[in-house]
Design a protein around this motif. Sequence first.
Motif, PDB file in Angstrom:
ATOM      1  N   ILE A   1       0.326  -1.130   0.239  1.00 35.70           N
ATOM      2  CA  ILE A   1       0.282   0.148   0.454  1.00 35.70           C
ATOM      3  C   ILE A   1       0.632   1.288  -0.042  1.00 35.70           C
ATOM      4  O   ILE A   1       1.839   1.403   1.169  1.00 35.70           O
ATOM      5  CB  ILE A   1      -0.737  -0.093   1.171  1.00 35.70           C
ATOM      6  CG1 ILE A   1      -1.451   0.976   0.903  1.00 35.70           C
ATOM      7  CG2 ILE A   1      -0.455  -0.026   3.022  1.00 35.70           C
ATOM      8  CD1 ILE A   1      -2.843   1.115   2.527  1.00 35.70           C
ATOM      9  N   ASP A   2       0.684   2.347  -1.306  1.00 43.44           N
ATOM     10  CA  ASP A   2       1.253   3.448  -1.690  1.00 43.44           C
ATOM     11  C   ASP A   2       3.214   3.234  -0.926  1.00 43.44           C
ATOM     12  O   ASP A   2       3.526   3.682  -0.633  1.00 43.44           O
ATOM     13  CB  ASP A   2       1.154   4.051   0.083  1.00 43.44           C
ATOM     14  CG  ASP A   2      -0.173   4.984   0.270  1.00 43.44           C
ATOM     15  OD1 ASP A   2      -1.467   4.799  -0.635  1.00 43.44           O
ATOM     16  OD2 ASP A   2      -0.328   5.263   1.752  1.00 43.44           O
TER      17      ASP A   2
ATOM     18  N   GLN B   1     -14.103   2.693   2.508  1.00 46.87           N
ATOM     19  CA  GLN B   1     -13.912   3.187   3.308  1.00 46.87           C
ATOM     20  C   GLN B   1     -14.888   2.590   4.568  1.00 46.87           C
ATOM     21  O   GLN B   1     -15.760   2.393   4.835  1.00 46.87           O
ATOM     22  CB  GLN B   1     -15.353   4.708   3.313  1.00 46.87           C
ATOM     23  CG  GLN B   1     -15.453   5.893   2.214  1.00 46.87           C
ATOM     24  CD  GLN B   1     -13.486   6.360   3.074  1.00 46.87           C
ATOM     25  OE1 GLN B   1     -13.097   5.903   3.784  1.00 46.87           O
ATOM     26  NE2 GLN B   1     -13.013   6.769   1.707  1.00 46.87           N
TER      27      GLN B   1
ATOM     28  N   HIS C   1      -9.608  -3.322  -3.895  1.00 42.61           N
ATOM     29  CA  HIS C   1     -10.066  -1.497  -3.681  1.00 42.61           C
ATOM     30  C   HIS C   1     -11.106  -1.717  -2.645  1.00 42.61           C
ATOM     31  O   HIS C   1     -11.732  -2.526  -1.868  1.00 42.61           O
ATOM     32  CB  HIS C   1     -10.707  -1.231  -4.714  1.00 42.61           C
ATOM     33  CG  HIS C   1     -10.279  -1.407  -5.889  1.00 42.61           C
ATOM     34  ND1 HIS C   1      -8.916  -0.028  -6.396  1.00 42.61           N
ATOM     35  CD2 HIS C   1      -9.998  -2.121  -6.230  1.00 42.61           C
ATOM     36  CE1 HIS C   1      -8.476  -0.719  -7.253  1.00 42.61           C
ATOM     37  NE2 HIS C   1      -9.085  -1.399  -7.496  1.00 42.61           N
TER      38      HIS C   1
ATOM     39  N   ARG D   1      -5.452   2.223   7.568  1.00 41.86           N
ATOM     40  CA  ARG D   1      -4.687   2.874   6.459  1.00 41.86           C
ATOM     41  C   ARG D   1      -4.720   2.378   5.435  1.00 41.86           C
ATOM     42  O   ARG D   1      -4.655   3.388   4.364  1.00 41.86           O
ATOM     43  CB  ARG D   1      -2.832   2.168   6.921  1.00 41.86           C
ATOM     44  CG  ARG D   1      -2.349   2.530   5.689  1.00 41.86           C
ATOM     45  CD  ARG D   1      -0.785   2.372   6.090  1.00 41.86           C
ATOM     46  NE  ARG D   1      -0.120   2.666   4.935  1.00 41.86           N
ATOM     47  CZ  ARG D   1       1.517   2.359   4.755  1.00 41.86           C
ATOM     48  NH1 ARG D   1       2.307   1.485   5.716  1.00 41.86           N
ATOM     49  NH2 ARG D   1       2.308   2.821   3.962  1.00 41.86           N
TER      50      ARG D   1
ATOM     51  N   LYS E   1      -8.625   3.090   0.102  1.00 46.60           N
ATOM     52  CA  LYS E   1      -7.209   2.673  -0.830  1.00 46.60           C
ATOM     53  C   LYS E   1      -7.179   1.730  -1.129  1.00 46.60           C
ATOM     54  O   LYS E   1      -8.339   0.705  -1.458  1.00 46.60           O
ATOM     55  CB  LYS E   1      -5.977   3.156   0.026  1.00 46.60           C
ATOM     56  CG  LYS E   1      -6.148   4.794   0.684  1.00 46.60           C
ATOM     57  CD  LYS E   1      -4.618   4.715   0.977  1.00 46.60           C
ATOM     58  CE  LYS E   1      -5.061   5.890   1.788  1.00 46.60           C
ATOM     59  NZ  LYS E   1      -3.239   6.338   2.716  1.00 46.60           N
ATOM     60  N   SER E   2      -6.713   1.936  -2.273  1.00 44.17           N
ATOM     61  CA  SER E   2      -5.785   0.250  -3.302  1.00 44.17           C
ATOM     62  C   SER E   2      -4.841  -0.125  -2.580  1.00 44.17           C
ATOM     63  O   SER E   2      -4.107  -0.183  -1.812  1.00 44.17           O
ATOM     64  CB  SER E   2      -6.201   0.399  -4.743  1.00 44.17           C
ATOM     65  OG  SER E   2      -7.377   0.671  -4.610  1.00 44.17           O
TER      66      SER E   2
END
Length: 204
Positions: free
Chosen positions: A84-85, A139, A136, A104, A108-109
């Motif tokens: 992630i990121d 929220q 994916h 976290r 997000k994906s």
Amino acid sequence: MSPTFSAIKPAIPLVLASTSVSRYALLQKLGLEFTTCAPDVDETPMPGESAQSLVKRLAVSKAKAGGASFPGALSIGSDQVAVIDGQIMGKPLTEEKARQQLARAAGKSVTFYTALALHDGRCGDTEVILVPFTVHFRQLTTQQIANYVAREQPLYCAGSFMCEGLGIALFSRLEGDDPNALIGLPLIALTRLLANKGIDVLGA
């Protein structure tokens, strides 16, 4: 651990170099007899090693470890990391870290890289395939995350969830070629590697 299901005995002995219950259950789907072993592999990443390189190296190491225990067999090794990121997410091991990982990831994906290796103990060759799969996340509230972690206890799962269970409720969409890869063993790729060795899982 030996298989307890009715299955076809392949022409070449088949070994799953893993103690994962999930991978064991996935391999059962192919209807082939196999045995398992615990590969003794150091999973520490090398300095500067990418997620893709890490899982490929570990999958090959596990497959070869299985081959060393069962000479002449086809040995399956697999490894997986979540990213992630741009950063690798390891196994949380504690509820607190699992909640932190999911917080976290919310909205997000997360990309999972699963490497699959097949070692041929007859000739020493090893084939390895890397299978990506993207999750994916929808929220999630702090309470939803806490409830999930308390109920499913995904403490030994990369990414802090089990998609084969309640974890499916965490997602808005899944993106990839083989959902089995997300659980830990890409069966589509495995059937291809086995076919290269003369084992047709649909054969009589």
